[in-house]
Design a protein around this motif. Structure first.
Motif, PDB file in Angstrom:
ATOM      1  N   GLN A   1       0.818  -1.212   0.000  1.00  0.00           N
ATOM      2  CA  GLN A   1       0.000   0.000   0.000  1.00  0.00           C
ATOM      3  C   GLN A   1       0.854   1.266   0.000  1.00  0.00           C
ATOM      4  OE1 GLN A   1      -3.428   0.043  -0.291  1.00  0.00           O
ATOM      5  NE2 GLN A   1      -3.106  -2.147  -0.652  1.00  0.00           N
ATOM      6  N   ILE A   2       2.095   1.152   0.505  1.00  0.00           N
ATOM      7  CA  ILE A   2       2.989   2.312   0.521  1.00  0.00           C
ATOM      8  C   ILE A   2       3.294   2.752  -0.906  1.00  0.00           C
ATOM      9  CG2 ILE A   2       5.282   3.141   1.196  1.00  0.00           C
ATOM     10  CD1 ILE A   2       5.151   1.114   3.534  1.00  0.00           C
ATOM     11  N   ASN A   3       3.578   1.777  -1.793  1.00  0.00           N
ATOM     12  CA  ASN A   3       3.854   2.094  -3.200  1.00  0.00           C
ATOM     13  C   ASN A   3       2.592   2.542  -3.933  1.00  0.00           C
ATOM     14  OD1 ASN A   3       6.596   1.381  -2.987  1.00  0.00           O
ATOM     15  ND2 ASN A   3       6.130  -0.769  -3.314  1.00  0.00           N
ATOM     16  N   LEU A   4       1.441   1.982  -3.542  1.00  0.00           N
ATOM     17  CA  LEU A   4       0.190   2.289  -4.244  1.00  0.00           C
ATOM     18  C   LEU A   4      -0.402   3.633  -3.832  1.00  0.00           C
ATOM     19  CD1 LEU A   4      -1.559  -1.225  -4.116  1.00  0.00           C
ATOM     20  CD2 LEU A   4      -0.451  -0.149  -6.090  1.00  0.00           C
ATOM     21  N   ARG A   5      -0.348   3.947  -2.521  1.00  0.00           N
ATOM     22  CA  ARG A   5      -1.068   5.113  -2.000  1.00  0.00           C
ATOM     23  C   ARG A   5      -0.153   6.218  -1.464  1.00  0.00           C
ATOM     24  NH1 ARG A   5      -6.293   3.390  -1.924  1.00  0.00           N
ATOM     25  NH2 ARG A   5      -6.584   1.128  -1.857  1.00  0.00           N
TER      26      ARG A   5
END
Length: 395
Positions: free
Chosen positions: A274-278
């Motif tokens: 989620q860090i890379n996505l959001r």
């Protein structure tokens, strides 16, 4: 063979390589975790010192970690991470042997306390050396694009070791005596030392000129302060949960630490992407709110079963705070300062955990043990506000 198959195989290989490097973190933090649930009670109940003294002795580790972090970061950037890892494992081994001597000096409670204090200082130096070294070692081998994965896996190794070490330490102390904890710490450190010596040394080859350490410190400071506020919640749980349970005559404090660590690991395993996505700041914002909620539940818990739920939510919330803010912080520094950037960033969690003992011990003495986690939750609220401001600035 399709491109997707090749890409998937390469990604899997990279993850295995990262896991190999962060195993050093596991060996180190297993040694840290083994006495974690036993030492505060031992200092307070067996040796007869106050909660503040117990908190100060426990926090000495984080003070020396803070001092050594900067040295470790510079060492990694100039001579490579292997030497830092070898020094770390050697420090953990020496600390374990000294702790064995401390437990053997129990008849002289002042001498025992002094030896335990020195042990905590040496353990802190070893933790400072191991802090970001495995992450940097992994990044040099698999590339900077895997930074979030390396930070996440490193956290899994550390808190997985704490989840295993805390109840294992209680079990060892209960069945064979507290001195055997030190022997198992020595075994873990020796295993890590043997593996580290066998691995190939590697150093970075960067064209960019490194910038001064204190400039790196200023760059990462806003993210580090938010991390430090989150760390006060974790520090309160890890340092005082045994005394908190003892205050209410509850049993299962070590289980509470394990539940926290297990949910921490699950959070990193299932939600790290989620860090890379959001984006790191957005993930950190929701994680801090989750951690604050867990601490509020711990404060309101009428019995230990509800406290376990609070510990679980706290662990889930804290799980991605370090990598989420860390990715944002490391991006601000040049590649030639990657070790220093991670070391500077890690300093803030050391500061946080270093002040946890005396600060929260004072809160307990003034307001009572009952209000420990209310204080932690209010501190997390400050972190939520700061991350929200960083999000607005980035927009």
């Amino acid at each position: 063979m399709s491109f997707n198959t090749v890409f998937s195989a390469a990604k899997h290989h990279s993850k295995l390589q990262i896991a190999g490097f962060v195993s050093f973190t596991f060996f180190g933090y297993l040694g840290i975790g083994l006495p974690l649930a036993v030492l505060p009670i031992y200092i307070h109940k067996t040796l007869g010192f106050s909660e503040i003294v117990a908190g100060i002795v426990i926090s000495l580790q984080y003070i020396s970690t803070f001092i050594v972090r900067g040295i470790s970061g510079k060492l990694v950037d100039t001579r490579g991470p292997k030497i830092a890892v070898v020094l770390s494992m050697s420090g953990f081994l020496f600390s374990a042997l000294l702790m064995f001597s401390a437990f053997g000096s129990e008849a002289d409670r002042m001498l025992c306390l002094v030896l335990l204090a020195v042990t905590r200082l040496i353990t802190g130096c070893a933790e400072g050396m191991i802090g970001a070294s495995p992450i940097n070692w992994a990044m040099l081998v698999v590339g900077e694009k895997h930074t979030a994965t390396a930070i996440s896996y490193n956290g899994i190794a550390s808190y997985g070791a704490l989840a295993l070490g805390a109840p294992l330490g209680v079990l060892i102390a209960g069945h064979w005596g507290i001195a055997y904890i030190a022997l198992w710490m020595a075994v873990a450190a020796l295993a890590g030392l043997v593996v580290a010596v066998s691995k190939k040394a590697i150093t970075g080859n960067f064209q960019a000129k490194p910038i001064p350490f204190f400039k790196v410190f200023r760059l990462v400071a806003p993210f580090g302060i938010c991390l430090g506020l989150a760390g006060l919640g974790f520090g309160g749980l890890s340092n005082f949960i045994t005394l908190y349970y003892d205050h209410f005559n509850w049993s299962g404090a070590a289980l509470c630490l394990s539940v926290f660590s297990i949910l921490f690991i699950l959070g990193r395993l299932f939600f790290a992407n989620q860090i890379n996505l959001r984006g790191g700041l957005r993930v950190a914002f929701f994680c801090l709110i989750t951690e604050m909620t867990g601490l509020a539940i711990l404060f309101l818990a009428p019995h230990p079963h509800v406290a376990l739920i609070g510990a679980a939510i706290t662990g889930l919330g804290f799980s991605l705070v370090f990598p989420a803010l860390g990715v944002e912080a490391v991006r601000l520094a040049p590649a030639s300062n990657a070790g220093a950037a991670l070391a500077c960033y890690g300093l803030f969690i050391d500061i946080s955990l270093g002040v946890t003992g005396p600060l929260e011990g004072t809160v307990i003495n003034i307001f009572g043990m009952k209000y420990l986690f209310l204080f932690c939750a209010l501190v997390l609220l400050m972190g939520v506000i700061m991350v929200w401001k960083l999000m607005q600035q980035k927009k």
